[in-house]
Design a protein around this motif. Structure first.
Motif, PDB file in Angstrom:
ATOM      1  N   GLN A   5    -132.876 -82.931  49.509  1.00  0.00           N
ATOM      2  CA  GLN A   5    -132.541 -82.047  50.614  1.00  0.00           C
ATOM      3  C   GLN A   5    -133.740 -81.958  51.558  1.00  0.00           C
ATOM      4  OE1 GLN A   5    -131.278 -78.161  49.442  1.00  0.00           O
ATOM      5  NE2 GLN A   5    -131.050 -77.423  51.544  1.00  0.00           N
ATOM      6  N   GLN A  63    -136.404 -80.508  53.853  1.00  0.00           N
ATOM      7  CA  GLN A  63    -137.073 -79.228  54.029  1.00  0.00           C
ATOM      8  C   GLN A  63    -138.057 -79.344  55.182  1.00  0.00           C
ATOM      9  OE1 GLN A  63    -138.639 -78.493  50.007  1.00  0.00           O
ATOM     10  NE2 GLN A  63    -137.046 -76.960  49.736  1.00  0.00           N
ATOM     11  N   VAL A 121    -141.225 -77.284  57.340  1.00  0.00           N
ATOM     12  CA  VAL A 121    -142.211 -76.208  57.277  1.00  0.00           C
ATOM     13  C   VAL A 121    -143.038 -76.234  58.555  1.00  0.00           C
ATOM     14  CG1 VAL A 121    -144.172 -75.240  56.059  1.00  0.00           C
ATOM     15  CG2 VAL A 121    -142.323 -76.343  54.765  1.00  0.00           C
ATOM     16  N   CYS A 152    -144.455 -79.310  62.492  1.00  0.00           N
ATOM     17  CA  CYS A 152    -143.309 -79.150  61.603  1.00  0.00           C
ATOM     18  C   CYS A 152    -143.326 -80.328  60.636  1.00  0.00           C
ATOM     19  CB  CYS A 152    -142.019 -79.129  62.405  1.00  0.00           C
ATOM     20  SG  CYS A 152    -140.513 -79.103  61.404  1.00  0.00           S
ATOM     21  N   ALA A 210    -141.830 -82.430  57.505  1.00  0.00           N
ATOM     22  CA  ALA A 210    -140.588 -82.698  56.777  1.00  0.00           C
ATOM     23  C   ALA A 210    -140.904 -83.193  55.379  1.00  0.00           C
ATOM     24  CB  ALA A 210    -139.763 -83.743  57.515  1.00  0.00           C
ATOM     25  N   SER A 211    -140.169 -82.716  54.400  1.00  0.00           N
ATOM     26  CA  SER A 211    -140.307 -83.217  53.036  1.00  0.00           C
ATOM     27  C   SER A 211    -138.926 -83.497  52.478  1.00  0.00           C
ATOM     28  CB  SER A 211    -141.042 -82.211  52.151  1.00  0.00           C
ATOM     29  OG  SER A 211    -140.313 -81.005  52.058  1.00  0.00           O
ATOM     30  N   GLY A 212    -138.895 -84.392  51.512  1.00  0.00           N
ATOM     31  CA  GLY A 212    -137.626 -84.753  50.919  1.00  0.00           C
ATOM     32  C   GLY A 212    -137.033 -85.996  51.555  1.00  0.00           C
ATOM     33  N   SER A 268    -130.549 -77.985  59.294  1.00  0.00           N
ATOM     34  CA  SER A 268    -131.836 -77.895  58.599  1.00  0.00           C
ATOM     35  C   SER A 268    -132.823 -77.128  59.466  1.00  0.00           C
ATOM     36  CB  SER A 268    -132.389 -79.291  58.299  1.00  0.00           C
ATOM     37  OG  SER A 268    -131.527 -79.992  57.427  1.00  0.00           O
ATOM     38  N   TRP A 269    -133.435 -76.105  58.873  1.00  0.00           N
ATOM     39  CA  TRP A 269    -134.339 -75.216  59.608  1.00  0.00           C
ATOM     40  C   TRP A 269    -135.603 -74.946  58.813  1.00  0.00           C
ATOM     41  CZ3 TRP A 269    -133.327 -73.240  64.472  1.00  0.00           C
ATOM     42  CH2 TRP A 269    -132.032 -73.445  64.963  1.00  0.00           C
ATOM     43  N   GLY A 270    -136.692 -74.747  59.541  1.00  0.00           N
ATOM     44  CA  GLY A 270    -137.890 -74.227  58.927  1.00  0.00           C
ATOM     45  C   GLY A 270    -137.849 -72.710  58.873  1.00  0.00           C
ATOM     46  N   GLN A 271    -138.920 -72.131  58.335  1.00  0.00           N
ATOM     47  CA  GLN A 271    -138.963 -70.680  58.144  1.00  0.00           C
ATOM     48  C   GLN A 271    -139.474 -69.948  59.377  1.00  0.00           C
ATOM     49  OE1 GLN A 271    -141.348 -72.686  57.263  1.00  0.00           O
ATOM     50  NE2 GLN A 271    -143.229 -71.634  57.889  1.00  0.00           N
TER      51      GLN A 271
END
Length: 126
Positions: free
Chosen positions: A1, A3, A5, A22, A24-26, A115-118
């Motif tokens: 998925q 992610q 940050v 920003c 991206a991971s995954g 898909s969104w960051g925090q």
């Protein structure tokens, strides 16, 4: 998925600059349109910039055109938002978002991104 940050927010004086990142991971962001949104207290989330999934198109909201620039690294793992000539009205929580798409696609509508960051806070004040 996937992610996302965000980082790089903070307090800056009017006229100053910040660069948001920003990560991206995954997954890599290949085939994803990537965008930045912001939300000020009491206001709706506003789409301010988007880079299309084919990387051929970048769009900006009128409120930031000529001052902000979106970019992505060659590995397609990091998205940036360079913000110059900041104004107090740029104060908001800033979010990155991504959406996989076929063809050539971009959007400034938050409803179209899954898909969104925090979020990261940007405050422009003297």
């Amino acid at each position: 998925q996937l992610q996302l940050v965000e980082s790089g927010g903070g307090l800056v004086q009017p006229g100053g600059s910040l660069r948001l990142s920003c990560a991206a991971s995954g997954f890599t962001l290949r085939d994803y349109a990537v965008a930045w949104f912001r939300q000020a207290p009491g206001k709706e989330r506003e789409g301010i910039s988007c880079m299309s999934n084919r990387r051929t198109t970048t769009v900006y909201a009128d409120s930031v055109k000529g001052r902000f620039a979106i970019s992505i690294d060659r590995a397609e793992k990091m998205v940036y938002l360079q913000m110059n000539s900041l104004k107090p009205e740029d104060t908001a929580v800033y979010y990155c978002a991504a959406e996989v798409a076929g063809g050539s696609w971009w959007s400034l509508s938050s409803d179209e991104f899954d898909s969104w960051g925090q979020g990261t806070q940007v405050t422009v004040s003297s």
